[in-house]
Each structure stands twice: as C-alpha cells, then as structure tokens.
Motif scaffolding. Structure first.
Motif, PDB file in Angstrom:
ATOM      1  N   ALA A 139       0.836  -1.193   0.000  1.00  0.00           N
ATOM      2  CA  ALA A 139       0.000   0.000   0.000  1.00  0.00           C
ATOM      3  C   ALA A 139       0.873   1.245   0.000  1.00  0.00           C
ATOM      4  N   THR A 140       1.203   1.733  -1.185  1.00  0.00           N
ATOM      5  CA  THR A 140       1.869   3.024  -1.255  1.00  0.00           C
ATOM      6  C   THR A 140       0.798   4.067  -1.562  1.00  0.00           C
ATOM      7  N   SER A 141       1.166   5.332  -1.425  1.00  0.00           N
ATOM      8  CA  SER A 141       0.144   6.353  -1.614  1.00  0.00           C
ATOM      9  C   SER A 141       0.383   7.171  -2.876  1.00  0.00           C
ATOM     10  N   ASN A 142       1.208   6.643  -3.785  1.00  0.00           N
ATOM     11  CA  ASN A 142       1.351   7.353  -5.061  1.00  0.00           C
ATOM     12  C   ASN A 142       0.189   7.012  -5.985  1.00  0.00           C
ATOM     13  N   ASN A 143      -0.205   7.995  -6.786  1.00  0.00           N
ATOM     14  CA  ASN A 143      -1.344   7.825  -7.697  1.00  0.00           C
ATOM     15  C   ASN A 143      -1.034   6.857  -8.828  1.00  0.00           C
ATOM     16  N   THR A 144      -2.093   6.291  -9.385  1.00  0.00           N
ATOM     17  CA  THR A 144      -1.976   5.562 -10.650  1.00  0.00           C
ATOM     18  C   THR A 144      -2.688   6.412 -11.703  1.00  0.00           C
ATOM     19  N   TYR A 145      -1.999   6.640 -12.816  1.00  0.00           N
ATOM     20  CA  TYR A 145      -2.641   7.441 -13.858  1.00  0.00           C
ATOM     21  C   TYR A 145      -3.644   6.628 -14.655  1.00  0.00           C
ATOM     22  N   ILE A 146      -4.836   7.188 -14.846  1.00  0.00           N
ATOM     23  CA  ILE A 146      -5.753   6.658 -15.851  1.00  0.00           C
ATOM     24  C   ILE A 146      -5.503   7.431 -17.151  1.00  0.00           C
ATOM     25  N   MET A 147      -5.253   8.727 -17.029  1.00  0.00           N
ATOM     26  CA  MET A 147      -4.842   9.549 -18.182  1.00  0.00           C
ATOM     27  C   MET A 147      -3.947  10.673 -17.701  1.00  0.00           C
ATOM     28  N   ARG A 148      -2.894  10.918 -18.471  1.00  0.00           N
ATOM     29  CA  ARG A 148      -2.104  12.126 -18.199  1.00  0.00           C
ATOM     30  C   ARG A 148      -1.935  12.908 -19.498  1.00  0.00           C
ATOM     31  N   TYR A 149      -1.456  14.125 -19.338  1.00  0.00           N
ATOM     32  CA  TYR A 149      -1.570  15.100 -20.418  1.00  0.00           C
ATOM     33  C   TYR A 149      -0.840  14.692 -21.700  1.00  0.00           C
ATOM     34  N   ALA A 150       0.294  13.982 -21.579  1.00  0.00           N
ATOM     35  CA  ALA A 150       1.037  13.571 -22.773  1.00  0.00           C
ATOM     36  C   ALA A 150       0.142  12.771 -23.710  1.00  0.00           C
ATOM     37  N   ASP A 151      -0.791  12.027 -23.113  1.00  0.00           N
ATOM     38  CA  ASP A 151      -1.727  11.228 -23.894  1.00  0.00           C
ATOM     39  C   ASP A 151      -2.561  12.130 -24.820  1.00  0.00           C
ATOM     40  N   VAL A 152      -2.985  13.254 -24.293  1.00  0.00           N
ATOM     41  CA  VAL A 152      -3.816  14.166 -25.084  1.00  0.00           C
ATOM     42  C   VAL A 152      -3.045  14.679 -26.298  1.00  0.00           C
ATOM     43  N   TYR A 153      -1.773  15.037 -26.105  1.00  0.00           N
ATOM     44  CA  TYR A 153      -0.950  15.483 -27.238  1.00  0.00           C
ATOM     45  C   TYR A 153      -0.875  14.387 -28.309  1.00  0.00           C
ATOM     46  N   LEU A 154      -0.662  13.171 -27.845  1.00  0.00           N
ATOM     47  CA  LEU A 154      -0.482  12.087 -28.821  1.00  0.00           C
ATOM     48  C   LEU A 154      -1.820  11.718 -29.470  1.00  0.00           C
TER      49      LEU A 154
END
Lengths: 1063, 537
Positions: free
Chosen positions: B374-389
């Motif tokens: 159990a770490t408390s770092n987020n998991t990305y569902i979407m991040r901004y680089a995806d939008v550029y691509l």
C-alpha cells in the motif's frame, strides 16, 4: 445393531427382585433415606399412599411421620432416584435406600421459563447431565455435546484452542446462522459466532482464523445439566430466538446436606495424530526438474542430482508439537435452612499443538438462592471469566497451509540460529516465507473478559400463583491485537530474502452489553386429583449493544519490543469505531394441562417485536402445541407393565421465527466511511430491502418414549419435519451488479441485500437408547446409542437464482464450488465431472473436433504445456462435452452426512469404571480444497503431496493424476469431483478409565469421595479421507460452505490424567 | 412491575439505524458531504484491477514485460495469452471494474433525491459528473477487455432476476460512455484536476480517447483541443521544471500539472486502499530492500524487446524512469542512505534489469506514506502527454482517410505541423530529437515508450486493426516479432556480462484479443455467454 440386540438379550435374562410384602399396622414411624453410596438424602419425599399425608426428610436425611389408620404403603421419592413403594408392616424404624434412576424419567427438565418432570414433557427435548460430561477434557461446552444428544450434530471446525464449533440441531434451516440459542441460567447467548462484534478474533482481518466460540468462556465443570429443546412445540416459548433449537444450560447449585468442597483437575498432553505425506527433498527436487522441463524454464543447478540430496526439512515436524493442557476447578457448595450456595473458581490452560497458539481461561462462578420469606424467594447466579488466546497465524491458509507447501530445500534456522529463508539467486527468491518465523514473530492475541449473571425474585401470592421477576446481564470486553514486527531473514551467504522495515500494530478493543428483563406469572393448580393445570403469562424485553475502538499504526522507531500505539509514527495512525444495537420485546403465554398423568397438552404462543426490521414488519407471532399420551398408565397396559414400564406418545406442532441478519438495519441502505487519498470517502454499503421480515420455521414432531424391563432399557424415538419459510438470506449478487472481491480485497463492494427467500425442509428421525446390560453385583455395563439422520432439501428459492458458494483456493482465485438450488440440499457441491485422463491419440483427435471447454473458452489440442487453454495427453477429459461451448456441470455430492451416530459403553467393576465413546458420521462429501495447491502441480517452488510424483507421463499411464501444467485455472485445476472425497469417519472420541477410592480409605484423608482417571481424547479416526481430518464443519458457520477443508487446525489427540476429590 | 410491563415499549425503542455509519437518508445533506461523496470512486473500488491485472494485461501481454513460466500463478496466463475464465486477474479485473460501476451507480441513483435544495445545483451536478466519468472510465476498460458486457445503471430491477441479464454490444457500450462523458464535460467544475478530483477537461480528455478508439477522429481532435485550450494542464519537466519525467510516478508529485485522471491511493487504510503496484514489481533482490516493507516481489521484468525499443530511440530519460539497469543510480530511492545504486547482478525474470516506474521506495522515501502492499502514489488513468499524442493521431487518422473497422496503416505518414508540434513536445520532454514528419508506426512507438509500464500498450495493439475488429493481423505481426525470452548463463563473470539472450516468440491469435467473462459471474448468470442484446437508451 448387533450390540443392541445382545443388550436386549442380556436384559431379558436378568430379572431383579422385589421386596416381599408384610402385614400392615398403625403407629408413628421414623426412618432415614440414603442413596446407594450410603449418603443421607435431605429433602426426599415420604407419602402415605392414597392419602395427603406426607413429609420430607430433614438435612440429616431423617423423617418422622404419624401414620393414619389403614395406611399400608409408603411412597418414597427423590429427584433422580427411582420411586419406591414400601409396605409398612410392623416396622416403626425404616432404613431406606433409594436407587438412582438410569432412566431420566424422574429428572426435572428445563423447558424455558420453567421446569417440568421428564415424564410430563410433551415436546422433543434431550438432556445431558453433569455425569455425562464429567471427566471429558474439552475446553468448551459446545464441544462436549458431540455425540451426547440425538438430533444434535456437532462438528469441530478446527482444533484451534478456543475456536467455535458448528452445532446444528436437526439440520440446517437457516442461512443467517444455524447455531442454536444458548441460555445459561437465563442469559441468552447467540450461538452464531459472527453475530456479536466483540467475537471477531483478530484485530487484523487477514490474520483471522475461525471465529472464537461464544461458549469458550464458560467452565464446563460448573454445569449441572443441559437441556436441548429440539422441536418447535418446545422452542416456541423462545419464539424468534429458538428457530435453530435452544440449549438451556443450568449451572450447579448447592445441595442440602454437609457442605462440600470439590476439586476437579486434569493434566494432559496433546499431539497431532496425522501428518500428510508430502515430498521430501529428493522427491521434491525430481519433481521440480520435471516441472521445469515442462514449463521450459530450465532446471535448477542444485537439483541436478536429486538422489544425492538429504531428506530436507520436514515442515510439519517444524510446526506441530506435543503440547500440554491442564484444568483445575475448586468449588464449595452447600445448603442450610433456607439458603443454598455454590461457589467455584477454575483455571484452564491449553498450549496449541501448532506453533504459536495457546488458550487459557480463569473463571469464577457463584450461585445463591434463598427462601427469604414464606412468600418470597430470591436468587442470583454470577459468573466472571477471562480468556486469553494466542491465535498465531490465521487458520485458513495460515501456518499449516504454508508449512505443507513450503519447499523442503529451505531450512528452518541458519547455523547461527537466525531464521533461515530461501536463497536469492539472480534477483529471484527461491521459495516462500518461513512459517516458523511467521508463527513465532507475529503477535495475534485476543483477550476476552466477561461477566454474566442474573437476579430473580419469586413472589408467592397464593399457593398456586407465583410472579417470577428476573434481570439478566451479559457484559463482554475484548481486546485483540496484532503486531507485525520488523524482520530480515534469509539463507546464509545470500542477501536476506524477506525484509520488513516497518512494523505494523493493530488493536481492537470492544465491549458488548446485553440486558434482559423478564416478568412472568405462573399459576399451577390441581383440580380434583387428576386435573393439573399450569399457566404462564409473561413479558420480556432485551437490548444488546456493542461498541469498539479500532486503532492502528505503523513504523516503530523504538523497535519491536514495546508494542503500543503511542510508539508508532503518528502520521500512520488509523482508527475506527464499530457500534450498533438490537432490541426485542416479547409477550409469552403457555398453558399445560395434564389429566391423570396420562393425557397432556401444552399450548404456547409468543409475539416478538424486533428492531432488525422496518416499522410495520417488526412483529412476528409464534404459536406451538404439543400433546402426549402415556399409554403405560392405561389399565389395558397393566398386564405388560413388567415388560413395558413406560410408554409415551408425543405429537408436536409449532412455528418459530428468526430475525438474525448479522446486525440490524439491513432493510435500509447505509453509507460507510472509507479512507482514500482524497481524504475520508463514503462508500455505499448495502442494498436495502424495506419489507424484510421474519423467517418462520414450521416444525412437526412425532415421538415415542419407552422404558422396558423395569427401566433396564430407556429409549426415545422421534421423527420430524422442519420447514423454514421466507428464510433470511443475504442473496449474493453477481459482480456486475454489486462488485465483488477482487485481488483478495472486498473494500467498497456493495453488500448484497438481505431477502426473505424460499423454503428449506429438513426431514429426519433420531433415536437414543440407553441400555443397562448388566446390573448385577460388582459388574455393571451400560450402553448408550445415539443416532441421527436428516435429509436437507431446498423446496423453493422464491425465484432467486441458485445460491453459489465461492471457495477461496489459497493463492488462486475464488472458485464456485457449491450450488444451492431447488430440489437439492444446501451447499451441494457443483462442478465438472472427470471422465478420465487423455492417454490416446484417438481421444485427442476427438477433442480436436469436439473441443472441451471448462476454462471459459474452447480448448485447443496443443503439446505446449504452458498454454493454459491448450489440452493434450495427460490432461483430464470431462463429461458433458458440448463441442466448444462450456461443458455441462453436475451436482457432485452432498456435504451433509447420511447419518451421525455415537456409541458409549460404560463398564463398572467394583471401584473401577471404564467408558468407551465412539462418534461417527456416515456419507457426505468433503472438498479437499488444500489439494488445489498441494496436488495442483502448476507452479514451481511449492511442495506437493508425495503421491503427486505419480503424475501421468507417456510411460506412466496407469494413474488418475494428470500431468503438470502451469497456471492456476488450467484445464486440470477447475472445480470437479477430482477434489471431492468421502467424508465418512468413525472417531474413537474418548476412552476413560477411572478408579474410585473406597469410602473407608478416602475417609482417612478427610475425603468423602476420590476418583482418579486417565482419559484419551480423539485417539484414532477411521476414515478414507486423505486430508488431515475429515471433520471440518462449515467455514465460519456459513451453511453454503460446509465440509470444505482449507488445511485448518486439526483436532489434536489428547491424553489426560485427572482427579476428582470431594471433601 | 406488572403494570409497567403491560404498557409495552415505545415505538422509538425499536428504531435502530446504524450507529457508526451514515444512511442514504442522512447523508448528502451539505455541500461538503456532497463534495466528498465522490472520493470513493478514486480509490478502493479500483484496487483489484490496479494491483496486478493492470500491468498483466497492459504490459505483460503486450510484450513490454516478461515473467518466467510457472513462477507466479497470477501473471502466468498473461505471458502467453492463455488466461481463462478462472484466472484470478481476469476475475479481479471484472469484479473490480464493476465495483467502480456499482459505487458510481449508487451515487447517481441516490444523490439527486437525497440532496436538499440548500446544496447548490452546481455542486450536485459536479458530483454526478465525476461519478459518470468514473463509470465511463471503468466501462472503457471493460469493453476493451471483454467486448460485449452488460450495461448496468440501476441494479435494483435485477436483484431477484440476475440470471437472465444479457450483455450489450460493444457499440452500445461506447455510445453509453460518450453520453456519460458528455454529461461530465458539461457539469464538472473546470480547472480542479490538481485537487485530485476530475475536472470538465478531464472528461474531454477521456472523451477524446474514446472517440479515438471508435475511430471518430474528428471528434477526438475536437475534444483533445478542448483539453489543450483549457490551459489546465502541462508537461512536467517542460511546462513546469519543478520535476522531470521520472518524478511523474513519485508520491510527492501526486496530482501534478500533467495529471488528468488519477487513482488516489492512501498508505493508511491497510490492504485494499493503497497502491499495490510497487509491491508487485519492485525488485526482490536484496530482500525487499527497495520497499522496506517486506514486499517487492519482482514479478515482472522488462522484455528485451522493450529495452531495445528504448535503445533504438536513444531514449534515456524515459528508460531511466521506466527500467532500472545494472549500476544505475537513483537518488530518490533510499534517500537517507544517499540513494540507490542498482546491483550489477540485477536480473528480474531473466532480463538483467528491473522495473522502476511506480516503484517509490521505502516509507522514509515517501515521508512515511507507504506501507506493505500500500503506497500512496497515484496511478494514472490519463495524463496530459496522452492528449498530445491523441491530437497527433487524430490528425493522421483524418488524413489517412481510414474507414472505421480498419485501422490506420502503420506506413501512413504525416507532416502536419499541428500534429508534429504536439508529438515533438512529448519528445522534447523525453530528450529525443524532434521529427519533421512521422509515420503511424512511429506514433504508436512513441506511445509505447511514453506509457510503458503504465498499463496502456495492450490497448494500442488491440485497436491497430480498427475499432471492434474481430481480426488482428497487424497486431499479431507485431507480437510475433517480439522477443519475450529471458537469458541464460549469467552471474559468474565480473560485471555479470556473461549472459546470453534467450529467444522466445509467443504468437497471438484473434481469439486472444478478448478475455472470457469470469466463471463465477457466468455461474450466476449464464446469459452472459449468450448473444448480446441492444441496450435501450
């Protein structure tokens, strides 16, 4: 059966003598009354036959009486003794010895809110007395009931000290717990281990094993009698709380006569009776090589020549050990004038046979009753107990499971004494965790303290009319704690395989309070000489509340030694507060009418109002009626009274209810706080069902009680039909509606709704026979046989889909293992049916055109053993091939036994007694869930049963073990009859040899009585089951998960030596 | 006493609502309560998918990661496309994603009637928008993984009759997601993604991805541009130099300017509430040294194919953030001891490397905010680089003139300046040279390197042959060429250089592109394996 016939034969040959008649005269008389041992009996009744003249013996067992003219016969009676008629003759002084009845006819039976003589009882009631329970070294009362009463099926879910057992009275009729209600001196305790929050055994759910027994706190030595109300005509007086039967436990009271000091104690050694034959190191190495070849992952260098390896570690030896247990109870009792008292203190201590577990109990008990005034009696009974359990590692998939799977190439300790672990080679850890390290380093404890008691007063308005007022309380405090320390261990010369730098502490303190207030008015009158009327009307209200504090923290910079919350890292603190309450109010009425000791009718009604349901659905009515006819009292039976001394027919009908929904407010939807990275969040907790209401069970019972040959043989026979309607059930919804457990977590899934679903029927019969085979002189032999049979069938599910029982398979996924459907029994095993092992090209050719599908997709013929949707030589072919569509699944067997039985033989020779107690279960299937892993052959680095080496190969085709293949859920590792076994067993439950020191010798050491004994518990189990123990009950009392073996804590073998002394 | 008892208990005595929980009738009463009502949708329900299935499907199956056969029962099936309906990670995926949907549905069905007028409509609608976005996000995974699935908005009618609920066709599921996301776009508050809650532009971003998968390139482009024009997001290390690509996956950088939709874990709730990824993939070497919490099972290693792909591109920044190589230095791990140098013998799953992305180190490295599994770092569902691509891909999709049902040819190329601009921004941050024109193959490769070990590549492969395609010749050709082998003969020479690569090619078939519905749900509802039935909108 043969034993039964022979005991009849012996009984017929031996005929006892009667006293010879003497002429009658008129005068004052005196006398004393003793029992067989010569103990004077205070309180025995002496009546002049055919008159109202009567007296009772004083504290010294003496009586005096003025005989009216014409009196010819005295009738002497005393509870627990055979009534005797004595011709007066010319004597003025009488020395009368009463014999104890082996027949329990004269006994008083507790029937709920009152007592009745056994001969008058109209319902189906079994009784167990202190004598039946004496000297059985079991820590808890529920465990002692096994094999002691017909119709009562007791299974030990686990041998873990202090853990719950399943007690089912006449089968399973309810899904929301099928355990009976226990009433201890008026204090009701729900037998369902999951029902009270304080009973959760561990502060950390992942370490939780079987729930602790609700009865583990009661010292069995304090029990005087146990009465089990089985049919609804008997339990209806408990209304909604009696749907699974009622077990009434009455504790000991002081008896008139000399005050007594009693000591009961034993010391014993427990050991594990059976071990599984898992692979030793050479076998394991050879097997790992074969697996590596199959998976194409390359053999391990160190296993290049298995035959040169030593035997390796025997992990079962490492975790099982011989363990002591001891019990001591000291009690003081007596009665004088108008007051009786019983005071006791007890200590019980049991070390577990599995490393890291133990249990102890301190108990105190006091009972005082006093006739304060002619018109007023008062009494109290108070118990205070504390139990402490060291649970160690969780039970299911806990230490035993880990030890069985642990590879034999791993050592327990390194040469320097530190815990050993697998080596780390090229970054890969070559094996699993060390179960010994885990058992010894993890703290997982539960301390429970309990005070329960009652206070009552009886006001006698007239001779016939009494008001009974009673207040009961039960107060529990529990403290559970788990601590995972920091650690670092591994193989010598390698980096540590397992390291934890962050210690974790969880604590959970809870209290549970129950109070109950009862008022009932009793009227008892005999009209004329033959009409006896008893009427009871009452009111009862109770409230049960619980409140707990959960707290946890992580990161102990001060090390592992001091394990308190304040030493953790504050930022890591967590907390929770479970809290809730339930209340119920009831009105009670009962009328018993008996005519001439021949005909009797009991009618009861009870209404219950429960807070578990929404307004408008809270009240249920539960009537019951029972009639009986004592044929043996009829004149036409007089001729055969020498043979049939008692014959009674009983017929009962009644309804009882159940409101148990594992906590209240299941009719509405709750919203549960949960932690998230965004702060506290709120999860939708459960589906609502506003019209949720009472489950009702309708029970019919026909019984016959008879005694033959001057009470040499006593028997009861009952047939019954018990059908529950609208049973309360938490209907498991599929994941796509409510979410479901994923990656072992069920956080945030929505609890399925509780519904009133369908109808379950239990039909059965049961009998108990007690036969005094030999009663002559120095040698006596008694046999008790108890037999119970029932069939369990679901009649309706009210249109809801079949109920699926999902089984966890350890490190694998959940598997749907049981299906409860209309027409079948509850928790029936369900899955694919094995046809055989594929061993010919013809079979492959067929499967190529008619693909098998047991894994969700059509399986392709392929020799690639790592392809889990492939199928090839050595794999299992199943019945029900549907050409690529999923194979047909079948009902695979019933977890319920065909019948259970017990036989107890007791022999007495002079001062010695020997008893041999066997219990058994016949029929029924057991799912060996451990075998999914232990016989799975799907993964490297875990040990297997030695028999797994006999897997199919092209040169070893005469086997039913498929070839290995990787990946769980492959063709060979699905739910099938491959994992089912016959659950029949016969257990040599107890053999006990006792010696009573003759009274004249005992006297020299100031004792009135001294007995020493040796006892062997669970000495041997006759069974074909290949797992550790076929008696596994239902997992945490869940009725759709019965007889599923997860490698639970086996029941130990115990040898004890004990002592009863009376001063 | 008789008199008292004859009166009976008062009505209130029997009213026993939960004493440590709110109820539907008592919750959602204030603005703060409505705002926090959506928190649950970002964490616990996703746990079962996030822990293992996320990478097993997205990276192991797609050839970015490898594991040895027979070492881990959960990952095993995904290494060679042989997962069945009883495979745990398949069951966990289905169960977990439908738990998200169940919680979203519960909120959507109860909040509108429970919230009083005193709570502003905008606050209520924002919460409803968040719930619909999260429901769409869960359906997006489900439909890509299982194909036809049942669309559930209100479970109540099926509580007693779930055994006949059918699946709905893929196209209807897409239509359903678009409706949900359009609602979210219209109702979610703009500009709040850095709080961890999704914003209106988060909905636009996911919508653009959904359109892209549907091959509706025009709409995908429109939505992507909405996100870009919102100005809410930027690339870490480019638009904001407080961190780099490597920092994206660290606890301290949760909800950075690049984060559009992210799961919000906590280390403080025990098992089921934290991020499990580190415990699964962190190198087990040195005995859980990396995590310090008794876990770190190193269940995956990066394939040679992925390692080579980084090498071929000269891509060291993203490689360093994704994969650890022998001797490499990471100052952010074991900070207290002066950082972590990867042992020369590192060899996770025979790859002579180990995973870095989502490996965040010890509790001390995370300000105390990490625990076992159990770490408390987020998991990305979407991040901004995806939008550029996505923007770049939408442009090449439009220009290549593809018809739906057939994917953009790998050879299609574009030198559209807008497309190049956004593609090159992503490349610029990664320290690889800008392009003057690009093929579709290059774009897909860019996505692979940018999002490796973020559970995404499998879906790219899956859609190469067009939306909802039953055949996958292009993807199968790519998979067939991936070396998924380990190595042998290592560990004795100095510097551990004496190993040889093994070759292992595992071809996929068309049937491998969807997973079977778990046996447990099929047992409860046999209709799930029947034909899909059109959804009634």
């Amino acid at each position: 059966m043969r034993k039964l016939i022979s005991s009849f034969a012996i009984a017929i040959v031996i005929v006892s003598n009667c006293l010879s008649p003497v002429l009658a005269q008129t005068k004052p008389i005196t006398g004393n009354i003793k029992d067989e041992k010569g103990t004077l009996l205070p309180g025995a009744t002496v009546t002049v036959k055919g008159t109202n003249v009567a007296t009772t013996t004083n504290v010294n067992g003496r009586f005096s009486l003025s005989l009216p003219a014409g009196a010819k016969t005295l009738v002497i009676s005393f509870v627990g003794m055979q009534q005797q008629e004595i011709s007066v003759g010319s004597k003025v002084q009488f020395d009368i010895t009463l014999r104890s009845v082996s027949s329990t006819l004269g006994d008083v039976v507790v029937i709920g809110y009152g007592t009745q003589k056994r001969q008058d009882v109209n319902g189906a009631v079994s009784s167990v007395t202190a004598k039946d329970l004496a000297d059985i070294p079991q820590p808890s009362v529920d465990q002692m009931l096994q094999g002691k009463a017909a119709g009562v099926t007791v299974t030990q879910n686990t041998g873990a000290p202090g853990a719950a057992v399943s007690v089912h009275i006449r089968g399973i009729t309810s899904f929301s717990g099928s355990e009976p209600l226990y009433v201890i001196d008026g204090v009701a305790i729900d037998g369902n281990a999951n029902n009270g929050y304080q009973l959760t055994s561990s502060a950390s759910p992942s370490e939780q094993e079987s729930s602790p027994s609700p009865l583990a706190q009661l010292n069995p030595n304090d029990i005087e009698s146990i009465d089990i109300l089985k049919d609804a005509s008997a339990t209806a007086i408990y209304g909604s709380r009696g749907s699974n039967g009622v077990v009434i436990i009455t504790t000991k009271k002081g008896r008139a006569g000399d005050a007594k000091i009693n000591y009961d104690g034993y010391y014993g050694v427990q050991s594990q009776g059976k071990f599984l034959d898992v692979m030793n190191l050479p076998q394991y190495a050879a097997f790992e090589n074969a697996l590596a070849d199959d998976f194409g992952s390359g053999r391990r260098v160190e296993f290049s020549n298995p035959s040169l390896l030593g035997p390796g570690t025997n992990w079962q030896d490492a975790i099982f050990k011989n363990a002591p247990e001891q019990s001591h109870t000291l009690s003081f009792s007596g009665a004088n004038n108008k007051t009786d008292y019983y005071v006791s203190g007890g200590y019980f201590d049991q070390t577990g046979t599995v490393l890291g577990s133990n249990f102890n109990r301190y108990s105190f008990h006091t009972t005082v009753n006093s006739q304060v005034k002619d018109w007023f009696k008062v009494g109290t009974s108070i118990s205070a107990n504390q139990t402490f359990a060291n649970i160690g590692l969780g039970n299911s998939y806990g230490i035993i499971y880990n030890a069985l799977l642990q590879a034999p190439d791993a050592a327990v300790y390194n040469a320097d004494g530190s815990f050993a672990g697998p080596a780390v080679v090229n970054g890969a850890i070559q094996g699993g965790r060390n179960p010994v390290q885990e058992a010894l380093s993890i703290t997982n404890t539960l301390r429970r303290s309990n005070v329960q008691g009652n206070l009552y007063g009886d006001i006698k308005f007239t001779k016939d009319l009494v008001l009974h007022s009673e207040i009961d309380g039960n107060f529990d405090w529990s403290a559970a704690k788990t601590f995972l320390p920091t650690y670092s261990y591994g193989a010598t010369g390698s980096s540590a395989a397992f390291v934890n730098t962050q210690a974790v502490l969880n604590e959970y303190n809870a209290s549970d309070n129950y109070w109950n207030w009862v008022e009932h008015l009793n009227y008892n009158h005999t009209f004329g000489t033959k009409n006896v009327l008893t009427v009871l009307a009452g009111h009862e209200v109770w409230e049960s509340t619980y409140d707990g504090i959960q707290a946890g923290t992580k990161g102990f910079t001060a090390g592992n030694a001091i394990q308190t919350l304040n030493l953790g890292t504050q930022a890591n603190n967590t907390e929770g507060e479970p809290k809730g309450s339930t209340v119920m109010e009831s009105w009670i009425a009962r009328v018993i009418y008996t005519y001439d000791n021949k005909y009797s009718i009991t009618a009861t009604d009870r209404s219950d109002k429960s807070s578990n349901f929404a307004p408008g659905y809270q009240t249920g009515y539960f009537p019951g009626v029972a009639v009986s006819w004592r044929l043996s009292q009829e004149p036409f039976m007089a001729g055969i009274n020498q043979v049939v001394s008692n014959l009674k027919l009983r017929l009962g009908y009644g309804t009882v209810g159940n409101s148990n929904t594992n906590g209240g407010y299941k009719y509405g939807s709750a919203i549960n706080p949960v932690v998230t990275g965004l702060g506290t969040g709120f999860s939708f907790y459960n589906f609502s069902n506003f019209p949720l209401t009472w489950e009702t069970a309708i029970q019919k019972n026909l019984g016959v009680d008879f005694s033959l040959l001057n009470n040499r043989i006593d028997a009861s026979f009952d047939v019954y039909d018990k059908t529950s309607k609208h049973f309360l059930f938490q209907n498991t919804l599929p994941a796509f509606l409510a979410g479901a457990t994923a990656e072992y977590s069920n956080a945030a899934i929505i609890q399925s709704p509780w519904v009133n679903a369908g109808e379950i029927e239990n039909k059965g019969f049961e009998f108990s026979i007690s036969s005094r085979n030999i009663v002559s002189g120095n040698f006596r032999w008694t046999t008790n046989v108890i037999f119970s049979h029932y069939t369990n069938k679901v009649l309706s599910l009210n249109g809801i889909p079949p109920i699926i029982g999902n089984v966890s398979t350890g490190f694998g996924p959940q598997i749907a293992a049981t299906q409860t459907q209309v027409g079948g029994p509850v928790g029936e095993f369900y899955g694919y049916k094995v046809q055989g092992i594929i061993s010919t090209q013809d079979q492959l050719t067929y499967l190529a055109t008619h693909p098998q599908n047991v894994i969700g997709s059509a399986e392709v013929v392929s020799s690639d053993r790592t392809l889990s949707n492939g199928i090839y030589l050595g794999d299992i072919e199943y019945y029900g091939n549907n050409n690529g569509n999923p194979n047909t699944q079948y009902a695979l067997g019933n977890p319920n036994p065909d019948f259970t039985y017990s036989i107890t033989n007791t022999f007495n020779y002079k001062d010695f007694d020997l008893s041999i107690f066997l219990t058994g279960s016949y029929g029924g299937k057991i799912l060996n869930a451990v075998d999914f892993q232990l016989h799975g052959a799907y993964q490297l680095y875990q040990n297997q049963l030695a028999s797994e080496a006999n897997f199919w190969t092209p040169t070893n085709t005469k086997t039913d073990i498929p070839a290995p293949r990787s990946g769980f859920g492959n063709n060979n590792l699905v739910m099938s009859d491959r994992f089912l076994e016959n659950a029949s067993y016969l257990r040599l439950q107890n053999v006990r040899l006792g010696y009573n020191l003759p009274a004249k010798w005992a006297k020299y050491i100031k004792m009135t009585h001294l007995k020493i004994y040796a006892s062997g518990q669970n000495l041997y189990v006759f069974t074909k089951y290949t797992g550790l123990d076929p008696e596994v009950g239902s997992l945490n009392q869940n009725p759709v998960l019965q007889n599923i073996d997860y490698g639970r804590y086996p029941i130990p073998r115990v040898i004890t030596f004990g002592l009863n002394a009376e001063f | 006493m008789v008199i008292v008892t004859s009166t009976g208990c008062k009505k209130d005595f029997f009213n026993r609502p939960p004493e440590n929980q709110a109820t539907v009738g008592t919750y959602y009463q204030t603005t703060a309560e409505v705002q926090s009502s959506t928190n649950i949708l970002y964490a616990a329900p996703w746990f079962g998918f996030n822990g293992k299935a996320f990478l097993a499907i997205g990276d192991l199956q797609s050839g970015n990661a490898r594991c040895d056969a027979g070492t881990d029962g959960e990952f095993d099936a995904f290494r060679n496309f042989s997962e069945g309906n009883a495979t745990l990670a398949v069951q966990s995926t289905w169960n977990s994603l439908y738990t998200v949907i169940a919680q979203a549905n519960a909120l959507l069905n109860n909040l509108p009637t429970a919230a009083p007028a005193s709570v502003p409509t905008a606050v209520v609608n924002n919460a409803l928008g968040e719930a619909r976005l999260m429901r769409a996000a869960a359906y997006f995974y489900l439909v890509r993984l299982f194909g036809n699935v049942p669309i559930i908005t209100n479970p109540a009618p099926f509580v007693g009759s779930f055994q006949t609920v059918p699946t709905n066709p893929v196209t209807d599921v897409y239509k359903f997601m678009i409706i949900d996301l359009q609602f979210a776009e219209a109702n979610c508050t703009p500009g709040v993604a850095n709080t961890g809650h999704v914003s209106s532009a988060s909905a636009s971003a996911l919508l653009s991805k959904v359109y892209l998968y549907e091959q509706d390139y025009a709409d995908a482009k429109t939505e992507a541009e909405k996100v870009i024009n919102s100005g809410e997001f930027g690339l870490l290390g480019l638009d904001n130099t407080s961190g780099t690509y490597v920092n994206l996956f660290e606890t301290a950088f949760n909800n950075n300017l690049e984060s559009i939709i992210a799961l919000q874990w906590t280390s403080n709730g025990g098992y089921g509430f934290g991020n499990q990824i580190q415990s699964v993939i962190a190198d087990g070497e040195n005995g859980n040294y990396l995590t310090g919490t008794g876990d770190g099972y190193g269940e995956l290693g990066p394939t040679w194919d992925l390692q080579d792909a980084f090498k071929a591109e000269g891509d060291t920044i993203r490689r360093h953030g994704c994969i650890m190589l022998p001797g490499e230095y990471y100052p952010e791990l074991h900070k207290a001891e002066g950082g972590y140098t990867v042992p020369l013998a590192v060899n996770e799953q025979g790859t002579h490397a180990s995973m870095k992305k989502y490996v965040v180190g010890t509790p001390a490295d995370n300000n105390g905010n990490s625990a076992a599994q159990a770490t408390s770092n987020n998991t990305y569902i979407m991040r901004y680089a995806d939008v550029y691509l996505i923007e770049a891909e939408a442009i090449i999709g439009i220009s290549s003139g593809t018809t739906p049902g057939k994917g953009i040819p790998l050879s299609a190329s574009s030198s559209d300046p807008t497309a190049l601009k956004y593609l090159n921004l992503v490349r610029q941050r990664a320290g690889v040279p800008a392009l003057t024109s690009f093929t579709y193959q290059q774009l897909i490769n860019e996505r692979r390197l940018e999002f490796a070990i973020e559970g995404d590549y499998w879906y790219d492969l899956q859609r190469l042959d067009g939306f909802n395609s039953a055949t996958h010749p292009v993807a199968e050709a790519i998979i067939a060429a991936q070396n998924r082998g380990g190595s042998s003969g290592s560990g004795t020479a100095p510097l551990y250089i004496d190993w040889t690569r093994n070759t292992l090619y595992i071809p996929a078939t068309d049937a491998n592109f969807l997973m079977p519905i778990p046996a447990t749900d099929v047992a409860a509802d046999p209709a799930l394996t029947g034909s899909p039935v059109p959804y009634k909108f």
